[in-house]
Structure formats: structure tokens, C-alpha cells
Design a protein around this motif. Structure first.
Motif, short mmCIF file in Angstrom:
data_model
loop_
_atom_site.label_atom_id
_atom_site.label_comp_id
_atom_site.label_asym_id
_atom_site.label_seq_id
_atom_site.Cartn_x
_atom_site.Cartn_y
_atom_site.Cartn_z
N UNK A 1 -7.18 -36.60 44.47
CA UNK A 1 -5.93 -36.86 45.16
C UNK A 1 -5.24 -35.55 45.53
N UNK A 2 -4.25 -35.65 46.42
CA UNK A 2 -3.49 -34.47 46.84
C UNK A 2 -2.90 -33.78 45.62
N UNK A 3 -2.92 -32.45 45.64
CA UNK A 3 -2.35 -31.66 44.55
C UNK A 3 -3.34 -31.22 43.51
N UNK A 4 -4.60 -31.62 43.63
CA UNK A 4 -5.61 -31.22 42.65
C UNK A 4 -5.89 -29.72 42.75
N UNK A 5 -6.16 -29.11 41.59
CA UNK A 5 -6.50 -27.68 41.55
C UNK A 5 -7.64 -27.48 40.57
N UNK A 6 -8.50 -26.56 40.92
CA UNK A 6 -9.62 -26.25 40.04
C UNK A 6 -10.72 -25.53 40.80
N UNK A 7 -11.96 -25.84 40.46
CA UNK A 7 -13.10 -25.22 41.14
C UNK A 7 -14.28 -26.15 41.05
N UNK A 8 -15.22 -25.97 41.98
CA UNK A 8 -16.46 -26.74 41.94
C UNK A 8 -17.61 -25.78 42.19
N UNK A 9 -18.78 -26.17 41.71
CA UNK A 9 -19.97 -25.35 41.95
C UNK A 9 -21.17 -26.25 42.18
N UNK A 10 -22.12 -25.74 42.95
CA UNK A 10 -23.41 -26.37 43.15
C UNK A 10 -24.47 -25.39 42.69
N UNK A 11 -25.38 -25.85 41.82
CA UNK A 11 -26.41 -24.99 41.25
C UNK A 11 -27.77 -25.61 41.53
N UNK A 12 -28.66 -24.85 42.14
CA UNK A 12 -29.99 -25.37 42.47
C UNK A 12 -30.81 -25.58 41.20
N UNK A 13 -31.84 -26.40 41.31
CA UNK A 13 -32.73 -26.63 40.18
C UNK A 13 -33.41 -25.33 39.75
N UNK A 14 -33.71 -24.47 40.72
CA UNK A 14 -34.37 -23.20 40.38
C UNK A 14 -33.48 -22.35 39.49
N UNK A 15 -32.19 -22.27 39.84
CA UNK A 15 -31.26 -21.49 39.03
C UNK A 15 -31.08 -22.10 37.66
N UNK A 16 -31.00 -23.44 37.60
CA UNK A 16 -30.86 -24.10 36.31
C UNK A 16 -32.07 -23.83 35.42
N UNK A 17 -33.24 -23.74 36.01
CA UNK A 17 -34.44 -23.46 35.23
C UNK A 17 -34.46 -22.06 34.67
N UNK A 18 -33.88 -21.10 35.41
CA UNK A 18 -33.91 -19.71 34.96
C UNK A 18 -32.79 -19.36 34.00
N UNK A 19 -31.67 -20.05 34.08
CA UNK A 19 -30.49 -19.60 33.36
C UNK A 19 -30.51 -19.97 31.88
N UNK A 20 -31.29 -20.97 31.49
CA UNK A 20 -31.31 -21.41 30.09
C UNK A 20 -31.90 -20.31 29.22
N UNK A 21 -31.18 -19.86 28.17
CA UNK A 21 -31.67 -18.76 27.34
C UNK A 21 -32.83 -19.18 26.45
N UNK A 22 -33.70 -18.21 26.15
CA UNK A 22 -34.81 -18.47 25.23
C UNK A 22 -34.28 -18.38 23.80
N UNK A 23 -33.82 -19.49 23.28
CA UNK A 23 -33.23 -19.51 21.94
C UNK A 23 -33.32 -20.90 21.37
#
Length: 304
Positions: free
Chosen positions: A88-110
Motif C-alpha cells: 500500500x501507499x507509504x511502504x518503505x523498505x527494500x527488495x532484492x532479486x538473487x539468481x540461483x547461481x548466486x544463491x549456490x555460491x553464497x552459502x558458506x562451507x560450514x
């Protein structure tokens, strides 16, 4: 659909040069009319979509039904999720789109790699969070956007680190922070040795290994010593020493180059480490290895 809400988007170049863009972050600023994102089959296959709202209301429409949105909250729609998000009007924040390739690389080896990957595949449907937590995640998203704009050395690594923090925050909101049964010493040793294989040359401290495994340094030390009779540091040193011996025996790298390859800050420090562990300098060790090999081969010709 952007309506009249202001969106300031910035594609973040996480992959190596020449690859496709993997992440897009946009501010959601206050406006006089509603805004809606429609995630049809094509857009849904491009990766995951996340929203972090500091203020505002709206509705989330998925195949399972409608969910009311009330900030502060988080929405995460995994890759393949179709539907729409209306604010609705007045909303504030942020949005992001992350590709599957980035999601595959970003997970730490732990130790959290498995649960975190599972969390990325599950939706978060307008999960409420504390205002301070919302501000913290929004700061990470803004830092990602600024990193791309500033384009300083280490930009990709900085963006990946912040993206990982955002995904960990989503994982915790989805129940990842709930205490799990303590792993057995055998499982801890296996996890530790896997991390040593990955990070020994990065000169991780024992506290770094413990932190990656989600346990205290004392518990890690106790489990490793009970299972192996050695301390975690002794096992790390043993791994580095094995690598050093192999490089001295089988490569033509200079001692200083081997020191650099193993993550030592200088050749002198490496020399002291090797001499303390083996009772002989790296140079002498290489000479002895050459003589042994020459004796087996009949000459020095086979030595690289």
C-alpha cells in the motif's frame, strides 16, 4: 509494476567478469499509490525474491492463498514461486532479486550449510521481526547497493559477504536459530576436518573454525582431543605440513612462493614453522628429498 513508488535499483556484479548479473537491490520509498510485483513463471525461474519492510502494509498472493503484510516484516519467495506482492501507499523498505547461481555460491562451507540451503528453498510469508532487526537487514542491503556503486577493490567479496548475512537473517527468522541437539564428537571431528581442508591455507584461527561450526572453542578443542588425542591446532599444523612437504618434494616453487601459497605472511615465518615441526629447514628438507629421489631414479635428471 512500479506504480508511482520510487524504486532505485542497482544490479550487483557478483560473478566473474563476463557472466550475467546475479543480484539486484532496490529501495522501496514512500509514495502516494500502491505498488505491485507480479512474479509469473518466467520471472519466478530467475531466482529468489526478498522484501524487507520497515513500514507499511499490503498483501501477498500465492497459489496457497492471500497473506496480509504488516511491517516490519520479511518476505522471501524462493526460485520458482509464482504470485504477487502488493504494498500500500507509504511502504518503505527494500527488495532484492538473487539468481540461483548466486544463491549456490553464497552459502558458506560450514555446519550451517545444509540448513541454510534448505531455508533458501522455503518461503517466508510476511514474517514479523523487531524494528531494530529490520533496520539491520536494510543496512546490509544498502551496503550491497553502495558497494556496487563505489566499485572498489574487493567489491564482489564484500557483496557476497553481506548477501550471506541477509540470507542468514532470513534463515533465523524461519526457525534456523532454534537450538538443535548437540552433535556428537565424531560428527564435530568430521566437520572440523572438512573445514581444515578448505581453510587451512587461509590461516584460520581455531576460533574461526569453532565459529563456523556454531560451537565454542573449548567444546571444539575438547571434542577433537577426545577423538584424536591431538589439539585442533596440531591437526591444522599437520595439514599445512603435509602440503608443505608435498610442494617441496614435487614442485619447483621457491620456498618463498610455497610460503605464500600456504598463507604464511612471509618466508621467514614459514621457515620457523617448518623447522619447528620437522627439525629441519625447508631448504634442507628439499635437498634430502632430491637425494632420495635421485637415488631411486639413478640421477637428478628426473627432478623438476
Amino acid at each position: 509494476m512500479l506504480g508511482t513508488t520510487e524504486l532505485r535499483a542497482r544490479q550487483l556484479p557478483l560473478p566473474e567478469p563476463g557472466q550475467a548479473q546475479d543480484v539486484e537491490v532496490a529501495d522501496i520509498a514512500s509514495a502516494l499509490s500502491a505498488i505491485e510485483w507480479d512474479f509469473g513463471p518466467i520471472k519466478a525461474r530467475r531466482g529468489g525474491h526478498g522484501f524487507v519492510l520497515a513500514s507499511g502494509t499490503g498483501a501477498l498472493h500465492l497459489a496457497a492463498g492471500e497473506t496480509a503484510i504488516e511491517a516490519p516484516c520479511v518476505i522471501w519467495l524462493p526460485s520458482g514461486t509464482t504470485g504477487s506482492v502488493r504494498l500500500d501507499a507509504g511502504a518503505r523498505g527494500a527488495m532484492m532479486t538473487v539468481s540461483d547461481a548466486a544463491l549456490g555460491r553464497v552459502v558458506p562451507a560450514s555446519s550451517i550449510a545444509g540448513p541454510l540451503r534448505q531455508a533458501i528453498d522455503r518461503p517466508l510469508l510476511a514474517v514479523r521481526l523487531e524494528p531494530a532487526a529490520a533496520r539491520a537487514v536494510l543496512r546490509d542491503l544498502e551496503d550491497m547497493r553502495r558497494e556496487a556503486i563505489d566499485d572498489l577493490p574487493g567489491m564482489r567479496e564484500a557483496i557476497m559477504s553481506r548477501l550471506c548475512l541477509v540470507l542468514i537473517a532470513f534463515w533465523r527468522l524461519g526457525g534456523g536459530a532454534v537450538a538443535q541437539p548437540q552433535a556428537s564428537p565424531r560428527v564435530l571431528v568430521q566437520g572440523f576436518m572438512q573445514l581444515v581442508e578448505l581453510h587451512a591455507r587461509s590461516q584460520w584461527r581455531i576460533a574461526d573454525y569453532a565459529g563456523a561450526m556454531g560451537i565454542s572453542s573449548d567444546r571444539l578443542t575438547s571434542a577433537i582431543r577426545r577423538a584424536t588425542g591431538q589439539s585442533p591446532l596440531e591437526l591444522v599444523h599437520r595439514r599445512l605440513l603435509d602440503d608443505a612437504e608435498s610442494l617441496l618434494e614435487r614442485s619447483s616453487l621457491q620456498v618463498s612462493e610455497i610460503a605464500d601459497a600456504l598463507g604464511f605472511r612471509d618466508a621467514g615465518y614459514f621457515n620457523r614453522f617448518f623447522s619447528r615441526q620437522k627439525g629441519i629447514s625447508p631448504g634442507r628438507y628439499r635437498q634430502q628429498a632430491m637425494r632420495l629421489r635421485a637415488g631411486r631414479d639413478g640421477s637428478y635428471a628426473a627432478w623438476p
